[in-house]
Design an enzyme around this catalytic site. Structure first.
Site, PDB file in Angstrom:
ATOM      1  N   TYR A 105       0.841  -1.205   0.000  1.00  0.00           N
ATOM      2  CA  TYR A 105       0.000   0.000   0.000  1.00  0.00           C
ATOM      3  C   TYR A 105       0.879   1.258   0.000  1.00  0.00           C
ATOM      4  O   TYR A 105       1.837   1.359   0.768  1.00  0.00           O
ATOM      5  CB  TYR A 105      -0.928  -0.034   1.223  1.00  0.00           C
ATOM      6  CG  TYR A 105      -1.647   1.259   1.459  1.00  0.00           C
ATOM      7  CD1 TYR A 105      -2.481   1.803   0.487  1.00  0.00           C
ATOM      8  CD2 TYR A 105      -1.484   1.953   2.654  1.00  0.00           C
ATOM      9  CE1 TYR A 105      -3.129   3.004   0.698  1.00  0.00           C
ATOM     10  CE2 TYR A 105      -2.134   3.155   2.872  1.00  0.00           C
ATOM     11  CZ  TYR A 105      -2.954   3.678   1.883  1.00  0.00           C
ATOM     12  OH  TYR A 105      -3.586   4.871   2.097  1.00  0.00           O
ATOM     13  N   ASP A 177       0.163  -6.941   6.951  1.00  0.00           N
ATOM     14  CA  ASP A 177      -1.062  -6.174   6.724  1.00  0.00           C
ATOM     15  C   ASP A 177      -2.021  -7.129   6.010  1.00  0.00           C
ATOM     16  O   ASP A 177      -1.817  -7.480   4.849  1.00  0.00           O
ATOM     17  CB  ASP A 177      -0.725  -4.953   5.855  1.00  0.00           C
ATOM     18  CG  ASP A 177      -1.950  -4.091   5.567  1.00  0.00           C
ATOM     19  OD1 ASP A 177      -3.072  -4.608   5.620  1.00  0.00           O
ATOM     20  OD2 ASP A 177      -1.757  -2.892   5.265  1.00  0.00           O
TER      21      ASP A 177
HETATM   22  N1  PLP Z   1      -3.377  -1.108   4.263  1.00  0.00           N
HETATM   23  C1  PLP Z   1      -3.926  -1.311   3.062  1.00  0.00           C
HETATM   24  C2  PLP Z   1      -3.683  -2.604   2.353  1.00  0.00           C
HETATM   25  C3  PLP Z   1      -4.707  -0.302   2.481  1.00  0.00           C
HETATM   26  O1  PLP Z   1      -5.233  -0.506   1.261  1.00  0.00           O
HETATM   27  C4  PLP Z   1      -4.907   0.908   3.171  1.00  0.00           C
HETATM   28  C5  PLP Z   1      -5.711   2.004   2.603  1.00  0.00           C
HETATM   29  O2  PLP Z   1      -6.134   1.964   1.483  1.00  0.00           O
HETATM   30  C6  PLP Z   1      -4.310   1.061   4.420  1.00  0.00           C
HETATM   31  C7  PLP Z   1      -3.560   0.035   4.944  1.00  0.00           C
HETATM   32  C8  PLP Z   1      -4.468   2.344   5.197  1.00  0.00           C
HETATM   33  O3  PLP Z   1      -5.699   2.333   5.827  1.00  0.00           O
HETATM   34  P1  PLP Z   1      -6.420   3.665   6.379  1.00  0.00           P
HETATM   35  O4  PLP Z   1      -6.780   4.509   5.207  1.00  0.00           O
HETATM   36  O5  PLP Z   1      -7.568   3.124   7.166  1.00  0.00           O
HETATM   37  O6  PLP Z   1      -5.420   4.359   7.247  1.00  0.00           O
END
Ligand code: PLP
Length: 383
Positions: A105, A177
């Site tokens: 991400y 993640d």
């Molecule tokens: N991890 C992944 C795989 C994501 O796609 C995203 C956001 O798109 C995040 C983390 C970050 O999440 P947040 O926007 O809730 O902070």
């Protein structure tokens, strides 16, 4: 221990408050001090305050999420990035080095590439699909390895057991993640991961109406991440706690539909003129597929140079051109213009993010309607 489907609905099955069949919204920033004996009996901190993440809604959500992940403990945060930053900052200190899969991400890459170095935390980008190359990236200071369960935005599956074996052999903390997989499709703690992270904004919430994150791990690591998150002020508010708990109640019903719809759309896209490549685990022959109960609703496809990605995004009618993912409605986005926009063109190229790449968060609509929408938008994009 009840089945995860039951846990998703009931959590720890806390006593009903005044008979309310759902946990109410505890719209209070602060709580009356409990006498020490009373607090010990109730198993809570005598000082309860929303930022401390020890209010009844926050605590019950943490317990439910820990049960779903098969972890000792879990804590909710104000966003996925609050969870990721708390996990990294509570594990690493100035002088440390971490390995991070590339691509992941864009926000996580931005944190690791552009912010952590200012705190003296260095990194090396690793190719998740080439475990043999990881040892070459180790330094004496390496303390952590971070990967994604299904990586954003190319939906790559990697050998997750190789990650935890490598981490154990080299005394590294392993973080994953698992946003795209959810505990319904993957339980990383069972694979040996130390810390599981989620953007609960996505599938866990499931309705594009909240922003939240999750850290799940041992008591010790969860407490450490929580202390860091509390110090940086990234706690989850009462309304979002309620919405997240409500979303979790249907996670096990929504995920199989996301899985099915994305697999069907991927199969259809793979046969379309104008589509150069489709990225979804259901189409891959990856040997790592067996770790997953399903492959989730995220897919990527690359329009060939005869098509105009911008025109495709403007032409969808049922799907919405919007960032984020994991809700019941289908969203389409161009990663090079959104999640990876903060990266330089070189960083994007290294991450395999082309300008023609469209990422789709496939919702739970009727599949025929989705296919019809994509068919007309692809036709217009080639006009
Ligand atoms: N991890 C992944 C795989 C994501 O796609 C995203 C956001 O798109 C995040 C983390 C970050 O999440 P947040 O926007 O809730 O902070």
């Amino acid at each position: 221990m009840p089945h995860p489907n039951t846990t998703a609905v009931h959590g720890t099955h806390p006593p009903l408050i005044d008979g309310a069949v759902v946990q109410p919204i505890f719209q209070a920033a602060t709580y009356a001090f409990l006498e020490p004996d009373d607090a010990a009996e109730r198993g809570v901190d005598p000082v309860r305050y929303t930022r401390y993440t020890n209010t009844p809604g926050q605590v019950e959500l943490g317990r439910k999420l820990a049960m779903l992940e098969g972890a000792e403990a879990a804590c909710v945060t104000a966003s996925g990035m609050a969870a990721i930053s708390a996990a990294l900052l509570s594990t690493l200190q100035a002088g440390d080095h971490m390995l991070i899969q590339n691509p992941v991400y864009g926000g996580t890459l931005d944190l690791v590439l552009n912010h952590l170095p200012r705190l003296g935390i260095k990194h090396t980008l690793i190719d998740g699909s080439d475990p043999a190359s990881w040892a070459g990236a180790l330094t004496r200071e390496t303390k952590l390895i971070h990967v994604e369960a299904i990586s954003n935005p190319l939906m790559q599956l990697i050998d997750l057991r190789a990650v935890t074996d490598f981490a154990k052999a080299n005394s590294l903390t392993s973080t994953i993640d698992a946003t795209f997989a959810t505990p319904m499709n993957l339980r990383p703690i069972e694979l040996g991961f130390d810390i599981v992270l989620h953007s609960a904004t996505k599938y866990l919430g499931g309705h594009s109406d909240l922003c939240a994150g999750v850290v799940a791990s041992t008591h010790e690591r969860t407490d450490a991440a929580m202390r860091t998150m509390v110090a940086f002020g990234g706690s989850l508010d009462a309304n979002s706690c309620f919405l997240l708990d409500r979303g979790l109640k249907t996670l096990h019903v929504r995920m199989p539909r996301h899985d099915e719809n994305a697999a069907a759309l991927a199969r259809w896209l793979a046969d379309q003129p104008g589509v150069a490549k489709v990225h979804h685990a259901s189409l891959s022959d990856s040997p790592h597929k067996a770790l997953f109960a399903g492959f989730g609703g995220m897919l990527g496809f690359e329009l060939d140079p005869s098509a105009d990605a911008g025109k495709f995004l403007r032409s969808v009618r049922l799907a919405t051109h919007a960032a984020s993912l994991g809700g019941v409605e289908t969203l389409v986005v161009s990663p090079s213009r959104s999640s990876h926009a903060k990266l330089t063109a070189e960083e994007r190229a290294a991450a395999g993010v082309s300008d023609g790449l469209i990422r789709v968060s496939v919702g739970i609509e009727q599949i025929d309607d989705l296919i019809a929408d994509f068919a007309q938008a692809i036709a217009l994009s080639r006009g």
